[in-house]
Design an enzyme around this catalytic site. Structure first.
Site, PDB file in Angstrom:
ATOM      1  CG  ASP A 115      41.506  32.244 -22.143  1.00 55.54           C
ATOM      2  OD1 ASP A 115      40.593  32.005 -21.328  1.00 55.54           O
ATOM      3  OD2 ASP A 115      42.489  32.977 -21.875  1.00 55.54           O
ATOM      4  CG  ASN A 135      34.287  30.377 -23.234  1.00 54.98           C
ATOM      5  OD1 ASN A 135      34.600  30.705 -24.367  1.00 54.98           O
ATOM      6  ND2 ASN A 135      34.228  29.109 -22.833  1.00 54.98           N
ATOM      7  CD1 TRP A 149      32.060  36.698 -27.197  1.00 55.99           C
ATOM      8  CD2 TRP A 149      30.386  36.047 -25.857  1.00 55.99           C
ATOM      9  NE1 TRP A 149      30.918  36.637 -27.959  1.00 55.99           N
ATOM     10  CE2 TRP A 149      29.877  36.244 -27.171  1.00 55.99           C
ATOM     11  CE3 TRP A 149      29.504  35.640 -24.855  1.00 55.99           C
ATOM     12  CZ2 TRP A 149      28.533  36.039 -27.489  1.00 55.99           C
ATOM     13  CZ3 TRP A 149      28.167  35.442 -25.173  1.00 55.99           C
ATOM     14  CH2 TRP A 149      27.689  35.635 -26.472  1.00 55.99           C
ATOM     15  CG  HIS A 198      31.747  28.745 -19.649  1.00 55.34           C
ATOM     16  ND1 HIS A 198      33.039  29.008 -20.029  1.00 55.34           N
ATOM     17  CD2 HIS A 198      31.686  29.069 -18.330  1.00 55.34           C
ATOM     18  CE1 HIS A 198      33.731  29.475 -19.005  1.00 55.34           C
ATOM     19  NE2 HIS A 198      32.923  29.527 -17.963  1.00 55.34           N
ATOM     20  CB  SER A 234      43.767  23.809 -17.238  1.00 56.70           C
ATOM     21  OG  SER A 234      43.491  24.655 -16.140  1.00 56.70           O
ATOM     22  CG  LEU A 248      39.276  16.164 -36.543  1.00 54.06           C
ATOM     23  CD1 LEU A 248      40.501  16.957 -36.973  1.00 54.06           C
ATOM     24  CD2 LEU A 248      38.150  17.129 -36.148  1.00 54.06           C
TER      25      LEU A 248
HETATM   26  C1  IPE Z   1      43.486  27.974 -20.120  1.00 55.47           C
HETATM   27  O1  IPE Z   1      42.685  29.069 -19.845  1.00 55.47           O
HETATM   28  C2  IPE Z   1      42.707  26.705 -19.925  1.00 55.47           C
HETATM   29  C3  IPE Z   1      41.630  26.459 -20.876  1.00 55.47           C
HETATM   30  C4  IPE Z   1      41.333  27.187 -21.926  1.00 55.47           C
HETATM   31  C5  IPE Z   1      40.881  25.284 -20.605  1.00 55.47           C
HETATM   32  P1  IPE Z   1      42.642  29.771 -18.414  1.00 55.47           P
HETATM   33  O2  IPE Z   1      41.661  30.886 -18.544  1.00 55.47           O
HETATM   34  O3  IPE Z   1      42.401  28.775 -17.362  1.00 55.47           O
HETATM   35  O4  IPE Z   1      44.133  30.319 -18.264  1.00 55.47           O
HETATM   36  P2  IPE Z   1      44.746  31.475 -17.361  1.00 55.47           P
HETATM   37  O5  IPE Z   1      44.305  31.218 -15.952  1.00 55.47           O
HETATM   38  O6  IPE Z   1      44.207  32.761 -17.880  1.00 55.47           O
HETATM   39  O7  IPE Z   1      46.219  31.368 -17.567  1.00 55.47           O
HETATM   40  C1  IPE Z   2      37.781  29.557 -21.360  1.00 51.23           C
HETATM   41  O1  IPE Z   2      37.204  30.769 -21.009  1.00 51.23           O
HETATM   42  C2  IPE Z   2      37.032  28.370 -20.806  1.00 51.23           C
HETATM   43  C3  IPE Z   2      37.781  27.606 -19.800  1.00 51.23           C
HETATM   44  C4  IPE Z   2      38.903  27.952 -19.238  1.00 51.23           C
HETATM   45  C5  IPE Z   2      37.203  26.342 -19.406  1.00 51.23           C
HETATM   46  P1  IPE Z   2      37.432  31.421 -19.589  1.00 51.23           P
HETATM   47  O2  IPE Z   2      36.414  30.904 -18.647  1.00 51.23           O
HETATM   48  O3  IPE Z   2      38.840  31.247 -19.133  1.00 51.23           O
HETATM   49  O4  IPE Z   2      37.139  32.930 -19.921  1.00 51.23           O
HETATM   50  P2  IPE Z   2      37.931  34.196 -19.401  1.00 51.23           P
HETATM   51  O5  IPE Z   2      39.378  33.951 -19.676  1.00 51.23           O
HETATM   52  O6  IPE Z   2      37.632  34.302 -17.946  1.00 51.23           O
HETATM   53  O7  IPE Z   2      37.376  35.332 -20.187  1.00 51.23           O
HETATM   54 MG    MG Z   3      40.532  32.317 -19.298  1.00 55.23          MG
END
Ligand code: IPE
Ligand code: IPE
Ligand code: MG
Length: 250
Positions: A30, A32, A35, A47, A75, A141
């Protein structure tokens, strides 16, 4: 409530004798977007860099001899994001399985995709199936990629499968036990995660491996996923080694 002896033996316990090395590391990748935002860059760049972090992490896990690595890539709830972001994420996943497939195969990595397949675009689906097929006999792995995955959705699917078996007369209601559920999950036969790492500072599960994480150790790290790498994985494993696990015992 009475319980059969069978019910007591179902929580998986790490295989290494001294318990310091995890058999299964699960990661919620989580941060990206944040960042990228911190650097004034588009989310897509976050991403992309997240994909680089993924490569490094897989390589490190594979070199450390960790048997199972699970990665939460998309998700069931991520469909709620803007259409452009969803399409960017799908594009990156396809790029990853296409570009990295040969390298993963060379590294003896076995790829398994967990999550709902119905409703996925046919090109993505065929890329995923191809990846699993090519690597299915590898002995290094095992990389589980949770894609279009939700822990609650997985439990609904397992419940449906059990109900079908009851209706078909293959299973009696009073005989349903923990193993019957475990065998109907995407992770059937795979040990539960010993450790769940979540980057970005958020301290929640967000519907990841609901059934499987009841006795996992949790590490919530204050780094965004693109900054994670093999070194960070090592630090997390060291922290895991300092935890005392009891599984309800003494
Ligand atoms: C969880 O992250 C899902 C993945 C890393 C794929 P999210 O960014 O979707 O989660 P929430 O919405 O902050 O709980
Ligand atoms: C995780 O990073 C990637 C996925 C959920 C696919 P996010 O896209 O959730 O990044 P934030 O949480 O918005 O920073
Ligand atoms: Mg996120």
């Amino acid at each position: 409530m009475t319980q059969s002896a069978d019910t007591h033996a179902q929580v998986s316990i790490p295989s290494k004798e001294d318990g310091s090395m995890p058999s299964h590391v699960a990661i919620i990748c989580d941060g990206n977007g944040r960042w990228a935002k911190q650097r004034g860059l588009p989310r897509l760049e976050g991403h992309r860099r997240g994909m680089e972090a993924l490569r490094k992490t897989i390589q490190a896990a594979s070199e450390l001899g960790i048997p199972y690595l699970s990665i939460f890539a998309f998700s069931s709830e991520n469909w709620r994001r803007p259409v452009q972001e969803v399409s960017d994420l799908m594009g990156l996943l396809r790029l990853f399985v296409r570009r990295d497939l040969n390298d993963l195969h060379k590294r003896n990595v076995r790829v398994k995709i967990i999550g709902e397949r119905v409703g996925l675009e046919s090109e993505i689906l065929s890329d995923l199936i191809k990846t699993e097929e090519l690597t299915k006999d590898n002995t290094g792995l095992t990389l589980l990629i949770a894609f279009n995955y939700g822990g609650r959705q997985e439990l609904v699917a397992a419940t449906q499968a059990i109900a079908q078996d009851v209706v078909a007369g293959k299973l009696k209601v009073e005989d349903i036990n923990l193993a019957d559920i475990e065998q109907r999950l995407y992770t059937a036969g795979i040990p539960d995660p010993d450790i769940v790492i979540r980057t970005s500072g958020e301290q929640r599960i967000s519907n990841f491996l609901t059934w499987q994480t009841v006795y996992s150790e949790f590490l919530f790290l204050p780094v965004f996923w693109p900054d994670f790498d093999g070194e960070a994985l090592n630090v997390a494993i060291e922290e895991y080694g300092r935890r005392e696990r009891r599984f309800g015992g003494l």
